[in-house]
Design an enzyme around this catalytic site. Structure first.
Site, PDB file in Angstrom:
ATOM      1  N   LYS A 189     130.143  41.651  47.771  1.00 48.85           N
ATOM      2  CA  LYS A 189     130.642  41.428  46.406  1.00 48.85           C
ATOM      3  C   LYS A 189     129.469  41.048  45.514  1.00 48.85           C
ATOM      4  O   LYS A 189     128.490  40.473  45.988  1.00 48.85           O
ATOM      5  CB  LYS A 189     131.658  40.270  46.403  1.00 48.85           C
ATOM      6  CG  LYS A 189     132.900  40.508  47.218  1.00 48.85           C
ATOM      7  CD  LYS A 189     134.118  40.662  46.300  1.00 48.85           C
ATOM      8  CE  LYS A 189     135.387  40.884  47.091  1.00 48.85           C
ATOM      9  NZ  LYS A 189     135.856  39.637  47.711  1.00 48.85           N
TER      10      LYS A 189
ATOM     11  N   HIS B 105     127.643  36.763  41.023  1.00 49.01           N
ATOM     12  CA  HIS B 105     127.931  36.698  39.586  1.00 49.01           C
ATOM     13  C   HIS B 105     127.385  35.432  38.923  1.00 49.01           C
ATOM     14  O   HIS B 105     126.796  34.578  39.580  1.00 49.01           O
ATOM     15  CB  HIS B 105     129.422  36.900  39.321  1.00 49.01           C
ATOM     16  CG  HIS B 105     130.299  35.937  40.057  1.00 49.01           C
ATOM     17  ND1 HIS B 105     130.365  34.611  39.722  1.00 49.01           N
ATOM     18  CD2 HIS B 105     131.134  36.123  41.112  1.00 49.01           C
ATOM     19  CE1 HIS B 105     131.212  34.015  40.532  1.00 49.01           C
ATOM     20  NE2 HIS B 105     131.688  34.901  41.386  1.00 49.01           N
TER      21      HIS B 105
ATOM     22  N   HIS C 258     128.016  32.185  40.556  1.00 53.49           N
ATOM     23  CA  HIS C 258     127.191  31.884  41.733  1.00 53.49           C
ATOM     24  C   HIS C 258     125.821  31.364  41.313  1.00 53.49           C
ATOM     25  O   HIS C 258     125.208  30.556  42.004  1.00 53.49           O
ATOM     26  CB  HIS C 258     127.049  33.125  42.625  1.00 53.49           C
ATOM     27  CG  HIS C 258     128.318  33.476  43.351  1.00 53.49           C
ATOM     28  ND1 HIS C 258     128.894  34.711  43.252  1.00 53.49           N
ATOM     29  CD2 HIS C 258     129.119  32.743  44.164  1.00 53.49           C
ATOM     30  CE1 HIS C 258     130.004  34.724  43.988  1.00 53.49           C
ATOM     31  NE2 HIS C 258     130.155  33.540  44.546  1.00 53.49           N
TER      32      HIS C 258
END
Ligand code: ARG
Length: 563
Positions: free
Chosen positions: A124, A127, A130
Site C-alpha cells: 500500500k 501516505h 505515515h
C-alpha cells in the site's frame, strides 16, 4: 547551572518542605520585572500560621544571596533575580564545552524505551499520515536518547492479513512482472483494485483469495515466496523514503513476525478465563470499561490485528524489558489501543500501564483534503519534490551565487516538511500550505535555518578569536533573554519527553531564532572597539548556533552553514 535546584536548596534550609516539592513549586515569572524565578508561599501559610506575604517578607531576610543580584518579595512570592554575569558565563561556557552533547542528561540511564513509529502497510502507498508518525517517532527516539535512555525504534510493518490472499490471487491472474520491478507499490495497488472490481462480478475470486491466504498461513512455498517478494519490494520503496528523511529503525518485525506467537496469547487469555464466545468469535468483553469487545479470534478461527498487537506487546516486554512502550499511531486507532492495553491489564500484566498510545491528527492541504486522485504515493513524492524545488526558487531569489544550491535546497525543503509536521501539538490536524511552510519569516523551518546561517556567517567573518571574553559586559535585555533561552534547552527536552511532544522543541527552536534576531538587530557583534565584549558576543553567537543545531537535530533536521 540548575537554578531551581540551587533555589530549592536555599529555601529548604528555612522551610519545612522537601527539595523535590520546593523545586516543583518554583515558577518562571511572566515578566522580567518579577525576576528570573519565583517561589509562591501559599502552601506555607498553614504550617507558619501566617499570611503568605508575611512569610515571603521574612524569608527574603533569611536567604543567602550569593549568586543572586537580589532576592525580593512581591506580595506572596519570593522573587529571585540571578546574578546575570555569573549566569551568562556559566551558560555559555557549558554550551561551548559540551558542543553537540549540550542538552544531554542521564535521567534515562539503565532504562529502555520502545518507540514504535511509521509502520506502513506492505503493498500500500506510504501516505502523508505515515510521514507524520515517522516524523514524531523519529524525534521521540532522539529525545529519549538525549536523556540517556536505551531506545528501540520499531517499525511494526503491516505485512499480514487476508489482503495478501487477494494480492496473490490478483498477481497470478493479472500481475505484470516488469511493472512490479519498476514500481512495486503502484503495480500491487493496481491489481488490488482490479481484484475488487472483478470480485464483484465473480464470487469465486473471494474463495480463491481465501484459499491463498490459507496456503500462506500453512507456509505453502509458492504463496510464501510471493508474499516475501511483495514485502521486500515494498520495503525497498519505504526505505527510499526513510533515506530521504534520514530515519532509522532497530527492528522491522511486522505483524507477520507474531504469527507463531499468537497461540500462546490465545491460550493465556483462555486460561485466565477472559475469552468468551460471541457470534462464533472469541472475544474479551470490555463493556465494564465502556468499550466494545476486543475480538481475538474471528469466527473462522483466524487471528486479527488486535491479536497480533497483544502478542507484540508481550514479546516487546520479554525482549526489551521496557520501561515504557510507545506507539505512535494516528488518533483514529485510539480505541484499538485502549482495548489492547486493557486486555493486557486484565490478563495480569501490570506493565500494561507502561504502554502508551501517542496519537496524532490528520493531514490536509490548504485546498481541502489531500487529493488521492493520482495515488498517494505520488502525492508524497510530489510533496518532497515540491518542497525542494520551491526552496531552490527561494535560494535563487535570495542568494543566487550560493555554492551547492541543490544540496542546500534539499536540506531546507526536507527540513520544512518535518518542521511543519512537528510544529503544533501532535493531536492537531495539519494543513499544508506552501506559502506558509517555506516562508522565511514565519514560524517555519526555513526561518530557523536562515537564522542559523545568519549567525554562522558572523562567525565566519569573525575568524579566529584571540583573547578572553568578559561576560559581565553582556548586560542588555536582549542578550540576557537569549542566554536564558539557550540555558533552558535541557529543561525543554524534559518537557518534550514528559508530554511526548516534539513540538516543544520546534517551538523552542523558533524561540531561540527569535531571541537571536532580536539581539542581532540591536547589537553589533564584530564592529566593536572593546575586545572583551566582542569576544563575549561572538561566543554568544557561537552558543546560539550550537543550540539551534542541537535542537533541530532532535527534530531530524540538518542545519545548513550557508543559505
Ligand atoms: N499498519 C497500520 C496502519 O498503517 C499501523 C500499525 C500501528 N501499530 C500497531 N502496533 N498496531 O494503519
Amino acid at each position: 547551572m540548575d537554578y531551581k535546584k540551587i533555589i530549592a536548596e536555599l529555601l529548604n534550609k528555612e522551610i519545612d518542605l522537601d527539595l523535590e516539592t520546593i523545586e516543583k513549586l518554583i515558577e518562571i515569572p511572566p515578566k522580567p520585572e518579577l525576576g528570573d524565578y519565583a517561589f509562591p508561599c501559599f502552601q506555607l501559610a498553614k504550617t507558619f500560621r501566617k499570611a503568605p506575604n508575611m512569610i515571603a517578607e521574612e524569608l527574603i531576610v533569611k536567604l543567602n544571596k550569593d549568586g543572586f543580584e537580589k532576592i525580593i518579595n512581591v506580595g506572596p512570592y519570593v522573587n529571585f533575580f540571578v546574578d546575570k554575569s555569573v549566569f551568562t558565563k556559566n551558560a555559555i561556557k557549558k554550551i561551548l564545552k559540551e558542543g553537540d552533547e549540550y542538552g544531554s542528561s542521564n535521567i534515562g540511564e539503565g532504562k529502555t524505551i520502545c518507540v514504535e513509529y511509521s509502520s506502513p502497510n506492505i503493498a500500500k502507498p506510504f501516505h502523508v499520515g505515515h510521514l507524520f508518525t515517522t516524523a514524531i517517532g523519529n524525534s521521540l527516539y532522539k529525545l529519549f536518547k538525549k536523556e540517556g535512555y536505551e531506545v528501540q525504534g520499531l517499525n511494526h510493518l503491516g505485512d499480514w492479513g487476508t489482503q495478501f490472499g487477494k494480492l496473490i490471487s490478483a498477481y497470478k491472474r493479472w500481475g505484470n512482472e516488469e511493472a512490479l520491478e519498476e514500481n512495486a507499490i503502484n503495480e500491487l495497488l493496481r491489481i488490488y483494485v482490479k481484484f475488487h472490481e472483478e470480485a464483484e462480478k465473480n464470487e469465486a475470486l473471494e474463495d480463491e483469495a481465501r484459499a491463498y491466504f490459507k496456503a500462506l498461513e500453512d507456509r505453502d512455498e509458492e504463496a510464501t515466496a510471493l508474499w516475501k517478494r511483495f514485502r521486500d519490494l515494498s520495503l525497498k520503496e519505504f526505505e527510499r523514503i526513510y533515506d530521504i528523511f534520514n530515519v532509522k529503525f532497530d527492528s522491522y518485525a511486522g505483524e507477520a513476525f507474531y504469527n507463531d506467537k499468537m497461540d500462546e496469547v490465545v491460550r493465556e487469555l483462555k486460561d485466565k478465563g477472559l475469552l468468551v464466545e460471541s457470534n462464533g468469535a472469541q472475544v474479551v468483553m470490555l463493556d465494564e470499561y465502556n468499550m466494545p469487545p476486543c475480538i481475538v479470534l474471528k469466527a473462522d478461527g483466524a487471528s486479527i490485528y488486535a491479536t497480533r498487537d497483544l502478542a507484540a506487546a508481550i514479546y516487546r516486554k520479554k525482549t526489551y524489558n521496557f520501561y515504557k512502550s510507545i506507539y505512535v499511531v494516528g488518533l483514529p486507532q485510539s480505541l484499538h489501543f485502549k482495548q489492547v492495553f486493557k486486555v493486557l491489564e486484565l490478563a495480569g500484566h501490570e506493565w500494561a500501564k507502561d504502554c502508551i498510545h501517542v496519537g496524532f491528527g490528520t493531514v490536509k492541504s490548504a485546498t481541502g483534503k489531500m487529493s488521492t486522485r493520482k495515488g498517494e504515493m505520488i502525492l508524497l513524492d510530489e510533496l518532497i519534490n515540491e518542497a525542494i524545488e520551491k526552496s531552490l526558487e527561494v535560494i535563487n531569489e535570495k542568494n543566487p551565487k550560493l555554492e551547492n544550491k541543490e544540496e542546500v535546497a534539499k536540506k531546507i525543503g526536507i527540513g520544512s516538511i518535518l518542521f511543519t509536521y512537528l510544529k503544533n501539538s501532535r493531536e492537531k490536524d495539519i494543513i499544508f500550505d506552501w506559502k506558509e511552510i517555506l516562508s522565511f519569516d514565519g514560524e517555519t523551518g526555513p526561518y530557523v535555518q536562515y537564522s542559523y546561517a545568519r549567525a554562522n556567517s558572523i562567525l565566519d567573518r569573525a575568524g579566529e578569536i584571540k583573547g578572553e571574553a568578559d561576560y559581565s559586559k553582556l548586560t542588555s535585555k536582549e542578550e540576557f533573554e537569549l542566554v536564558k533561552t539557550l540555558e533552558s534547552f535541557e529543561n525543554q527536552i524534559h518537557l518534550a519527553t514528559e508530554k511526548l511532544e516534539p513540538s516543544v522543541i520546534t517551538r523552542y527552536a523558533i524561540q531561540v531564532a527569535k531571541d537571536f534576531n532580536k539581539f542581532y538587530n540591536s547589537h553589533s557583534v564584530l564592529n566593536l572597539e572593546d575586545e572583551e565584549l566582542k569576544i563575549a558576543r561572538i561566543n554568544l553567537v557561537k552558543s546560539t548556533c550550537q543550540v539551534i543545531k542541537n535542537a533541530l537535530a532532535l527534530l531530524g533536521i540538518e542545519v545548513v552553514e550557508k543559505m
